[in-house]
Design an enzyme around this catalytic site. Structure first.
Site, PDB file in Angstrom:
ATOM      1  N   GLY A  20       0.804  -1.112   0.037  1.00 12.48           N
ATOM      2  CA  GLY A  20       0.172   0.089  -0.041  1.00 12.48           C
ATOM      3  C   GLY A  20       1.156   1.055  -0.092  1.00 12.48           C
TER       4      GLY A  20
ATOM      5  N   GLU B  79      -4.520   7.750  -2.181  1.00 14.05           N
ATOM      6  CA  GLU B  79      -3.572   8.363  -3.026  1.00 14.05           C
ATOM      7  C   GLU B  79      -2.394   8.955  -1.877  1.00 14.05           C
ATOM      8  OE1 GLU B  79      -4.250  10.536  -6.282  1.00 14.05           O
ATOM      9  OE2 GLU B  79      -6.201   9.798  -6.670  1.00 14.05           O
TER      10      GLU B  79
ATOM     11  N   GLU C  13       0.250  10.301   6.792  1.00 15.09           N
ATOM     12  CA  GLU C  13       1.788   9.979   7.140  1.00 15.09           C
ATOM     13  C   GLU C  13       2.820   9.976   5.826  1.00 15.09           C
ATOM     14  OE1 GLU C  13      -0.809   8.260   8.041  1.00 15.09           O
ATOM     15  OE2 GLU C  13      -1.006   8.658  10.188  1.00 15.09           O
TER      16      GLU C  13
HETATM   17  C1  FAD Z   1     -11.834   3.741  -1.444  1.00 13.44           C
HETATM   18  C2  FAD Z   1     -10.506   3.398  -1.640  1.00 13.44           C
HETATM   19  C3  FAD Z   1     -10.181   3.743  -3.167  1.00 13.44           C
HETATM   20  C4  FAD Z   1      -8.659   3.590  -3.756  1.00 13.44           C
HETATM   21  N1  FAD Z   1      -8.366   3.598  -4.912  1.00 13.44           N
HETATM   22  C5  FAD Z   1      -7.089   3.095  -5.321  1.00 13.44           C
HETATM   23  C6  FAD Z   1      -7.071   2.826  -6.557  1.00 13.44           C
HETATM   24  O1  FAD Z   1      -7.630   3.193  -7.450  1.00 13.44           O
HETATM   25  N2  FAD Z   1      -5.488   2.450  -7.091  1.00 13.44           N
HETATM   26  C7  FAD Z   1      -4.766   2.214  -6.028  1.00 13.44           C
HETATM   27  O2  FAD Z   1      -3.662   1.604  -6.437  1.00 13.44           O
HETATM   28  N3  FAD Z   1      -4.965   2.258  -4.794  1.00 13.44           N
HETATM   29  C8  FAD Z   1      -6.229   2.429  -4.348  1.00 13.44           C
HETATM   30  N4  FAD Z   1      -6.390   2.833  -3.009  1.00 13.44           N
HETATM   31  C9  FAD Z   1      -5.490   2.063  -2.054  1.00 13.44           C
HETATM   32  C10 FAD Z   1      -5.012   3.419  -1.211  1.00 13.44           C
HETATM   33  O3  FAD Z   1      -4.245   4.216  -1.983  1.00 13.44           O
HETATM   34  C11 FAD Z   1      -4.161   2.791  -0.149  1.00 13.44           C
HETATM   35  O4  FAD Z   1      -5.041   2.134   0.783  1.00 13.44           O
HETATM   36  C12 FAD Z   1      -3.286   3.753   0.620  1.00 13.44           C
HETATM   37  O5  FAD Z   1      -2.311   4.118  -0.185  1.00 13.44           O
HETATM   38  C13 FAD Z   1      -2.911   3.116   2.120  1.00 13.44           C
HETATM   39  O6  FAD Z   1      -2.319   1.850   1.861  1.00 13.44           O
HETATM   40  P1  FAD Z   1      -2.688   0.606   2.873  1.00 13.44           P
HETATM   41  O7  FAD Z   1      -4.317   0.748   2.761  1.00 13.44           O
HETATM   42  O8  FAD Z   1      -1.872  -0.616   2.256  1.00 13.44           O
HETATM   43  O9  FAD Z   1      -2.159   0.993   4.314  1.00 13.44           O
HETATM   44  P2  FAD Z   1      -0.460   0.815   5.002  1.00 13.44           P
HETATM   45  O10 FAD Z   1       0.350   1.243   3.883  1.00 13.44           O
HETATM   46  O11 FAD Z   1      -0.533  -0.703   5.350  1.00 13.44           O
HETATM   47  O12 FAD Z   1      -0.634   1.702   6.221  1.00 13.44           O
HETATM   48  C14 FAD Z   1      -1.371   1.467   7.325  1.00 13.44           C
HETATM   49  C15 FAD Z   1      -0.989   2.589   8.342  1.00 13.44           C
HETATM   50  O13 FAD Z   1       0.347   2.561   8.308  1.00 13.44           O
HETATM   51  C16 FAD Z   1       0.943   3.945   8.036  1.00 13.44           C
HETATM   52  N5  FAD Z   1       2.116   3.826   7.388  1.00 13.44           N
HETATM   53  C17 FAD Z   1       2.669   2.932   6.615  1.00 13.44           C
HETATM   54  N6  FAD Z   1       4.148   3.009   6.446  1.00 13.44           N
HETATM   55  C18 FAD Z   1       4.389   4.393   7.118  1.00 13.44           C
HETATM   56  C19 FAD Z   1       5.624   4.853   7.677  1.00 13.44           C
HETATM   57  N7  FAD Z   1       6.831   4.458   7.019  1.00 13.44           N
HETATM   58  N8  FAD Z   1       5.754   5.757   8.409  1.00 13.44           N
HETATM   59  C20 FAD Z   1       4.670   6.171   9.175  1.00 13.44           C
HETATM   60  N9  FAD Z   1       3.275   5.702   9.088  1.00 13.44           N
HETATM   61  C21 FAD Z   1       3.344   4.429   8.063  1.00 13.44           C
HETATM   62  C22 FAD Z   1      -0.153   4.314   7.262  1.00 13.44           C
HETATM   63  O14 FAD Z   1       0.187   5.910   7.152  1.00 13.44           O
HETATM   64  C23 FAD Z   1      -1.349   3.899   7.613  1.00 13.44           C
HETATM   65  O15 FAD Z   1      -1.765   4.852   8.615  1.00 13.44           O
HETATM   66  C24 FAD Z   1      -7.776   2.769  -2.655  1.00 13.44           C
HETATM   67  C25 FAD Z   1      -8.225   2.822  -1.257  1.00 13.44           C
HETATM   68  C26 FAD Z   1      -9.524   3.054  -0.780  1.00 13.44           C
HETATM   69  C27 FAD Z   1      -9.933   2.698   0.508  1.00 13.44           C
END
Ligand code: FAD
Length: 391
Positions: free
Chosen positions: A132, A375, A379
């Site tokens: 993500g 997007e 963080e």
């Molecule tokens: C409704 C919706 C539409 C979306 N549309 C798209 C799309 O069209 N295409 C696409 O590719 N993606 C899409 N996404 C995905 C979205 O971009 C990701 O959910 C987002 O980037 C976060 O990734 P994750 O959910 O894996 O969270 P994670 O990366 O697992 O993060 C979990 C938490 O940990 C924190 N974290 C992670 N790493 C760090 C760090 N190094 N330092 C501090 N904090 C950290 C994050 O900020 C977050 O609070 C969509 C998501 C949703 C819910």
């Protein structure tokens, strides 16, 4: 636009989309939110208005506008209905834009007129179950197979949360995939990540059941599975191995678009709260006469204004060809937080009615949370800003 004075063209566009949002989008927003249904009839009218082609040149079926025009349209739609706004945002800035920025002439001719017409939607397939924020963790693979004159990519993997990937008019998803690996000087392994165009009717491509989300209920979001998906070698988008970097640059621009959408949501909460505070009476007067309420709304207005200035600034830098990565990160973070904070305050202004789903402020309350996540989470924006500071 250095002084943020909008030209007549920008003002006209903004006014047209505002009227459309109020007259066409708003009346059906609650229905689509409740039914979790994709607003095909609204999207079709947006297509007829040319909104999906706003920033693309006329030779590719676009309107010949620019990215700021797209942002202005998103602000007006975001004010009323975030699901409709994100459908446009993801369709243009994530779906079609990679083809425009990195496609060959043949790829542009094949896809852009269709996508710019709004008759078809494309998705941006970056996020995976284990990739993500750390999107470089991509596990999806693409192997080049076949004889010299019939080479094709065979793609296997899973994508998560892909917007616009499973509607009746979703025709394309661009996916990131590992196409090889290199050994660095220190012996560690660096993945080679490329982006590949996958038409949604390719055997082995499947948009799984739509998510049951907290908000953005009328926006289309699915997990994707790709099982031995075969596409021609010519579907490689951009240079082999540059896919990840290319997608990150698309996200930099996309943050301006999301910030505009979030600014609209923040402003929508202000406008609704002002109206309600003038009408609703308690203790012998309008609630807006109680300073606790008027100050709350004044603070909301300050947040919306700040968010708007932040995205105008990032967009102005982008259009002037200046670096804008940090400004886009700031705009995305400030505007996303403004939307969430304003939605929370607006529901408070509305009292019990703010907790009833058919009220727009309640929908903004559920919808706005994702603006602090999608997007790039807050963080991730802070990481980008801190990096610019040398930290
Ligand atoms: C409704 C919706 C539409 C979306 N549309 C798209 C799309 O069209 N295409 C696409 O590719 N993606 C899409 N996404 C995905 C979205 O971009 C990701 O959910 C987002 O980037 C976060 O990734 P994750 O959910 O894996 O969270 P994670 O990366 O697992 O993060 C979990 C938490 O940990 C924190 N974290 C992670 N790493 C760090 C760090 N190094 N330092 C501090 N904090 C950290 C994050 O900020 C977050 O609070 C969509 C998501 C949703 C819910």
């Amino acid at each position: 636009m250095a002084d943020f004075d909008l030209s007549e063209e920008y003002q006209d566009l903004s006014k047209t989309v505002r009227e459309f949002a109020d007259e066409v989008v708003a009346p059906v927003s609650t229905k689509h939110d409740e039914e979790h249904s994709f607003p095909y009839e609204v999207v079709s009218q947006m297509a007829d208005m040319g909104l999906f082609g706003l920033p693309f040149p006329e030779e590719y079926g676009g309107m010949g506008g620019d990215y700021f025009a797209l942002a202005l349209a998103l602000e007006q739609l975001g004010r009323v209905d975030q699901s409709v706004a994100i459908t446009l945002e993801a369709g243009v800035s994530l779906g079609a834009m990679p083809v425009y920025r990195f496609g060959t002439e043949a790829q542009k001719q094949e896809w852009l007129p269709l996508l710019a017409s709004g008759k078809a939607l494309a998705g941006f397939g970056l996020t995976e179950p284990e990739a993500g924020s750390d999107a470089g963790g991509t596990k999806t693979t693409a192997r080049l197979e076949g004889g010299e004159d019939a080479k094709h990519w065979v793609i296997n993997g899973n994508k998560e949360f892909i917007t616009n990937s499973g509607t009746d008019i979703s025709k394309l998803v661009t996916v990131t995939a590992v196409t090889g690996q290199h050994e660095r000087k220190d012996g560690s392994i660096k993945k080679e990540i490329s982006t590949i165009l996958v038409p949604t009717d390719t055997p082995g491509f499947k948009a799984e059941k739509a998510y049951n989300k907290v908000g953005w209920n009328a926006s289309d979001t699915h997990p994707l599975t790709l099982r031995d998906v075969k596409v021609p070698e010519a579907n490689l988008l951009g240079e082999r191995g540059r896919g990840y970097a290319n997608f990150l640059s698309i996200l930099d621009e996309g943050r301006i678009a999301i910030a505009a959408l979030a600014t609209g949501a923040a402003q929508g909460c202000v406008d609704l709260s002002v109206k309600y505070a003038k009408d609703r009476r308690a203790f012998g007067t309008n609630i807006g006469k109680h300073q606790a309420i008027s100050f709350k709304i004044a603070r909301m207005q300050a947040r919306a204004h700040t968010a708007r200035l932040a995205y105008y600034d990032a967009a102005a830098r982008m259009l002037a060809g200046k670096p804008f990565k940090t400004q886009a990160a700031i705009a995305k973070m400030v505007a996303g937080e403004a939307a969430m904070d304003n939605a929370r305050d607006a529901t408070q202004v509305f009292g019990g009615y703010g907790f009833i789903n058919e009220f727009t402020v309640a929908r903004h309350y559920r919808d706005s949370k994702i603006l602090e996540v999608g997007e790039g989470t807050t963080e991730v924006q802070l990481m980008l800003i801190a990096r610019e500071l040398g930290l």
